[in-house]
Design a protein around this motif. Structure first.
Motif, PDB file in Angstrom:
ATOM      1  N   ASN A 708       0.803  -1.230   0.000  1.00  0.00           N
ATOM      2  CA  ASN A 708       0.000   0.000   0.000  1.00  0.00           C
ATOM      3  C   ASN A 708       0.832   1.273   0.000  1.00  0.00           C
ATOM      4  OD1 ASN A 708      -2.961  -0.901   0.369  1.00  0.00           O
ATOM      5  ND2 ASN A 708      -1.866  -2.114   1.899  1.00  0.00           N
ATOM      6  N   SER A 711       1.829   2.319  -5.978  1.00  0.00           N
ATOM      7  CA  SER A 711       0.990   1.528  -6.882  1.00  0.00           C
ATOM      8  C   SER A 711       1.798   0.662  -7.831  1.00  0.00           C
ATOM      9  CB  SER A 711       0.091   2.464  -7.713  1.00  0.00           C
ATOM     10  OG  SER A 711      -0.785   3.177  -6.874  1.00  0.00           O
ATOM     11  N   ALA A 718       0.156  -7.431  -4.718  1.00  0.00           N
ATOM     12  CA  ALA A 718      -1.055  -6.639  -4.499  1.00  0.00           C
ATOM     13  C   ALA A 718      -2.271  -7.547  -4.342  1.00  0.00           C
ATOM     14  CB  ALA A 718      -1.258  -5.666  -5.659  1.00  0.00           C
TER      15      ALA A 718
END
Length: 780
Positions: A708, A711, A718
C-alpha cells in the motif's frame, strides 16, 4: 501487581507493567512514525544543499545576462508565494565535492558554464541547445532527501524554462505586430508611390500629346524652307538673265563707240535689249517678292518651332517637377524599410517554422488521457499551422522579393526626373536656336524686299532706255556719250546681277539645307513623341505595379496577427505552459499515509499482544468450560488491549493531524474495530501454528505495508495483500479520513475475519481438549 491473564510460554502471570507496555507499543510506534514523516516539507531547512554556479554570463544588446546567477537567486530566495525551505549554500566545485563526501551537504546542484549561452541559443543565427543543470546526492543521504532536492531543482528549472519560453514567445508575437506595422508603412508608401506614378503617367501622356503640334510645326518649317529654296532658284535664274542682258548691253555700246553711223542700229538694238531687259527685271522683281514671302513664311515656321519647343521645355520641366515631387513624396525610410522587409522575410519564415514546430511539440507532448479536449485543440491548431506554413512562407518570400525590388524604385524615379530636366534644357536650347533662325530669315526677307525694289527700278530704267533709244535717231553725239556711260553702267549692272545670282544660288542651297534640317527635326520630334509614348506606358506600368505592391502589402498586413504587450505576454505564458495541474498536493506524506501507518502499528500491536499473552489456555484440557468460552477467555484480554490500542493510535493521529472531530470519531471507531479483529486473527495464527504463527503475522504486516505504499507493487503481491485481514482495515480507515467510502464494508470485513479467527481458535481448543488413550495413561 499482576493481572489474571496467562503469559505466553511461562507460568508466571502477566504484570501490569507488561500490559501497559503492550498497550503503548502501537501508540509509541505510531507517534514516532507520524512525528518523523508527517508534513516533512515544513522541515526542509534540515536539508543542507550546495549550489555551484559555473555559468558564464553572455552579452546581449550591450548588457551582460547572467541567467545562472538568477537561477541561483531563485533557488536560495524562493518565489513570492513559496519561499525556499532548504538551507542552500552557494559553493564552488571543490567545496561541494568535499562537502558531499563528508556529509556536510545532502545534495549539490551544479549550473554548468554554458547555461546562459544554451538558454539564449534560440536567438536568430545560433544553434538551439537545451540548458541543463546537474543534481548529485550524498551517498549517505536519507531515502527521500535526493528526491526532494531533485524535485525542487527540477521545478525551479522548469519554471525558469517556462519564463524563458514565455519571454521568447512574447518577442515572437510582438515581432508579428512590428512586422505588420512595418508592412503597413510599406503599403502606405507603395500607395503614395502608385498615386505619384499615376500622376507621372498623366504628365507623360500630356508630353506625348504635345509632341504632335511640334511635329506639325516642324513639317511646316520644312515646307517653308522648300518654298524658299524654290524662290531663290527662280531668283538665281532671273539674276542670270539680268546679267546676260547687262552683258549684252555692254557689248552693244562697243560698236556705238566705234562709229556714230551705227548709232541708229545700236539704238534699235538697245531698244530691243531694253525691251528684253524690262520683262527680265519684272520677273526678277516678282521672284524677289516671292522669295520675301517664302522667307517670311519660313521665319514664321521657325518662330512656331521655337514656341513649340518652349512648350516642350515647359512640359518637360513640369514633368520633371512632378516626378521630383513623386520622388520627394516617397517616405525617407521607404527604401530602408523595403530593404528591412526583404531582409526580415527569411527570419519571419524561420520564426513561422519554429512556432509551428513548437506548436507541434506541444501537441505531441500533450497527455490526451488527462486533457483530451485541450490536446485535440492543440492538435487541430498544429495541423492548421503546418498546413498554412508553406503558403505563409511563400507569401513572406514574395513580399521580401517585392520589397527588394521596391527598394530600387526611389532611385529610378529620380533618374526619370533628371532625364526630363535634361530634355527640357535641350528643348530650351533648340527654341533659342529657332528664334535666332527666325531673326536671320526676317533679315533675309528684308534684303529680298530691297532686291525686289531694285529689280522694279531696273525694269523702269529699261523702259526709259527704250524711250531714249527711240530718240537716238535725233542726236548721235548725245547718244555716244550716253552710250559710254551706259556701257559702264551695264558693266556694273552685270557685275551686280552676277553677284545677286551667286547670292541667290547660295540662298537656295541654304534654304535646301534648312528644309533638310527641318525634315530631320520633324523626324526627331516624331521619335521623341514615340519615346514619350513609351515613357508614358512605362510610368503607367510602374503605377500599376506599385498599386499591386500596395494591395499585396495590405493583404499581408491583414493576414499577420497583431498583439498588444499584455496580449502577447498572456498568450506567451499560456503557450509556454499550456497545461497546469490542479488538486495535486506537494506533501510527501499524503492522506493515505495515516491510515496505512495506523493499520500497520495496530497489526504489529496485536502481534505483540500474543507475544506476551497465551493464545489458548494451558488449562484448556482440564477446564470444564465450553471450548468456545475457553477460546473467548484467551481472546478477551487481547481484544481489550486491541481496542485500547486503536483508541490510543487514533488519539496520536488527531494530535498530529487535527482532523475534523466527526471524521476522527469514525476513524477512532474503525481503529478500535481493527484492533479487536487483529487480536482475533493473531490469536488464531498463534493457536494454529504456534511460534511460526508470529512469523507469519510479521510477514502479513510487512506485505500489507509494502503493498500500500506505492501503486507499482507487483500484481501478485497486491493480489495477496487484498486477501489479508489488513485490507478491509486500511480501506475503512482511508474512507473515514478521506471520505472515499467503504467504511461499512471494511468494518463488516473485519467482523468476518474476527468471527472466522474465533472459529479457528475454538477448533484448535477442541482439538487440544481431545487426548489419546496413550497420552491419558502416561503418568503426569
Amino acid at each position: 501487581m499482576t493481572v489474571p491473564v496467562e503469559r505466553s510460554r511461562s507460568r508466571r502471570p502477566v504484570t501490569w507493567l507488561t500490559l501497559i507496555g503492550v498497550l503503548l507499543l502501537p501508540a509509541v510506534i505510531g507517534g514516532i512514525l507520524v512525528g518523523a514523516l508527517y508534513n516533512p516539507t515544513d522541515r526542509l531547512d534540515n536539508i543542507t544543499a550546495a549550489i555551484v554556479n559555473d555559468d558564464q554570463a553572455v552579452e546581449l544588446d550591450g548588457q551582460l545576462v547572467p541567467l545562472g546567477r538568477q537561477l541561483t537567486g531563485g533557488l536560495v530566495q524562493g518565489a513570492d508565494d513559496q519561499p525556499s525551505n532548504i538551507d542552500w549554500v552557494i559553493s564552488n566545485d571543490d567545496d561541494a565535492a568535499s562537502g558531499l563526501a563528508d556529509g556536510t551537504y545532502t545534495a549539490v546542484v551544479t549550473i554548468p558554464e554554458n547555461f546562459t549561452a544554451a538558454a539564449l541559443s534560440t536567438r536568430p543565427g545560433e544553434t538551439p541547445e537545451q540548458a541543463t543543470i546537474g543534481v548529485q546526492t550524498a551517498p549517505d543521504a536519507r531515502v527521500v532527501d535526493g528526491a526532494i532536492t531533485a524535485q525542487l531543482a527540477s521545478t525551479a528549472s522548469s519554471v525558469f524554462g517556462s519564463a524563458l519560453s514565455s519571454q521568447y514567445l512574447t518577442n515572437v508575437f510582438l515581432g508579428f505586430t512590428t512586422l505588420g506595422e512595418q508592412l503597413g508603412d510599406a503599403a502606405s508608401g507603395a500607395q503614395q508611390l502608385a498615386d505619384g506614378a499615376g500622376q507621372a503617367a498623366d504628365g507623360a501622356f500630356a508630353l506625348r500629346d504635345g509632341f504632335g503640334p511640334l511635329s506639325s510645326g516642324a513639317l511646316q518649317l520644312s515646307s517653308g524652307a522648300g518654298a524658299l529654296a524654290t524662290g531663290t532658284d527662280q531668283l538665281a535664274d532671273g539674276a542670270g538673265q539680268a546679267a546676260t542682258g547687262a552683258e549684252q548691253l555692254a557689248a552693244g555700246t562697243v560698236p556705238l563707240a566705234a562709229g556714230a553711223a551705227q548709232v541708229a542700229d545700236g539704238a534699235g538694238q538697245l531698244s530691243s535689249g531694253a525691251a528684253l531687259l524690262a520683262p527680265g527685271a519684272t520677273q526678277l522683281a516678282d521672284g524677289a517678292t516671292q522669295l520675301g514671302v517664302g522667307t517670311r513664311d519660313a521665319a514664321a515656321g521657325v518662330g512656331r518651332l521655337g514656341t513649340g519647343m518652349d512648350a516642350v521645355a515647359d512640359g518637360n520641366r513640369q514633368l520633371a517637377t512632378e516626378v521630383g515631387a513623386i520622388a520627394d513624396a516617397i517616405p525617407p525610410g521607404f527604401e530602408q524599410a523595403a530593404k528591412d522587409v526583404a531582409a526580415a522575410a527569411p527570419r519571419v519564415n524561420t520564426a513561422l517554422a519554429t512556432a509551428a514546430a513548437d506548436l507541434q511539440r506541444l501537441a505531441d507532448s500533450c497527455d490526451s488521457t488527462a486533457t483530451p479536449e485541450l490536446c485535440a485543440q492543440l492538435r487541430a491548431a498544429s495541423d492548421r499551422a503546418n498546413a498554412a506554413l508553406p503558403e505563409a512562407q511563400q507569401t513572406v518570400t514574395d513580399i521580401g522579393d517585392i520589397a527588394g525590388q521596391a527598394a530600387e524604385l526611389p532611385a529610378g524615379v529620380r533618374a526619370i526626373a533628371a532625364a526630363n530636366t535634361q530634355l527640357a534644357d535641350a528643348s530650351t536650347e533648340l527654341a533659342s536656336g529657332a528664334r535666332d533662325a527666325e531673326s536671320g530669315l526676317n533679315d533675309i526677307a528684308t534684303g529680298v524686299d530691297g532686291l525686289a525694289a531694285g529689280a522694279t527700278g531696273l525694269a523702269d530704267g529699261a523702259r526709259q532706255v527704250q524711250s531714249g533709244a527711240a530718240a537716238l535717231d535725233t542726236g548721235a553725239q548725245g547718244v555716244a556719250g550716253g552710250l559710254a556711260q551706259t556701257r559702264d553702267g551695264a558693266a556694273l549692272v552685270a557685275g551686280g546681277v552676277r553677284g545677286l545670282s551667286d547670292g541667290a544660288a547660295q540662298l537656295a542651297t541654304g534654304a535646301q539645307d534648312a528644309a533638310s534640317g527641318a525634315s530631320q527635326f520633324a523626324a526627331g520630334v516624331d521619335s521623341a513623341g514615340d519615346g514619350a509614348s513609351q515613357l508614358a506606358d512605362g510610368v503607367e506600368q510602374v503605377a500599376s505595379g506599385t498599386s499591386s505592391l500596395a494591395d499585396g502589402l495590405d493583404t499581408a498586413v491583414e493576414q499577420i496577427p497583431t498583439y498588444t504587450d499584455d496580449q502577447a505576454t498572456s498568450l506567451a505564458k499560456v503557450v509556454a505552459d499550456p497545461v497546469s495541474t490542479t488538486g495535486v498536493s506537494d506533501s510527501l506524506f499524503g492522506v493515505s499515509a495515516v491510515p496505512l501507518l495506523a493499520m500497520a502499528v495496530l497489526w504489529f500491536g496485536a502481534l505483540a499482544s500474543f507475544v506476551v499473552f497465551q493464545a489458548v489456555s494451558a488449562r484448556a484440557l482440564t477446564s470444564r468450560r465450553a471450548s468456545g468460552l475457553v477460546a473467548l477467555r484467551g481472546f478477551a484480554p487481547a481484544a481489550i488491549v486491541g481496542a485500547v490500542q486503536g483508541l490510543l493510535v487514533a488519539g496520536v493521529v488527531q494530535v498530529a493531524s487535527d482532523y475534523d472531530w466527526s471524521d476522527w470519531a469514525l476513524f477512532a471507531l474503525v481503529c478500535i474495530a481493527a484492533g479487536v479483529a487483529f487480536a482475533a486473527v493473531n490469536q488464531a495464527l498463534v493457536a494454529v501454528f504456534g511460534g511460526a504463527g508470529r512469523w507469519i503475522a510479521a510477514i502479513v504486516g510487512s506485505l500489507a505495508l509494502a503493498a500500500n505504499i506505492v501503486s507499482t507493487v507487483p500484481p501478485v503481491l497486491a493480489g495477496l495483500a487484498s486477501l489479508l485481514p489488513t485490507s478491509p482495515a486500511y480501506s475503512s480507515m482511508l474512507g473515514a479520513l478521506a471520505a472515499s467510502g467503504g467504511v461499512g464494508a471494511g468494518i463488516v470485513g473485519l467482523a468476518v475475519w474476527a468471527v472466522l479467527a474465533l472459529i479457528v481458535t475454538t477448533l484448535v481448543v477442541i482439538r487440544r481438549r481431545t487426548a489419546s488413550l496413550r497420552a491419558a495413561s502416561q503418568p503426569a
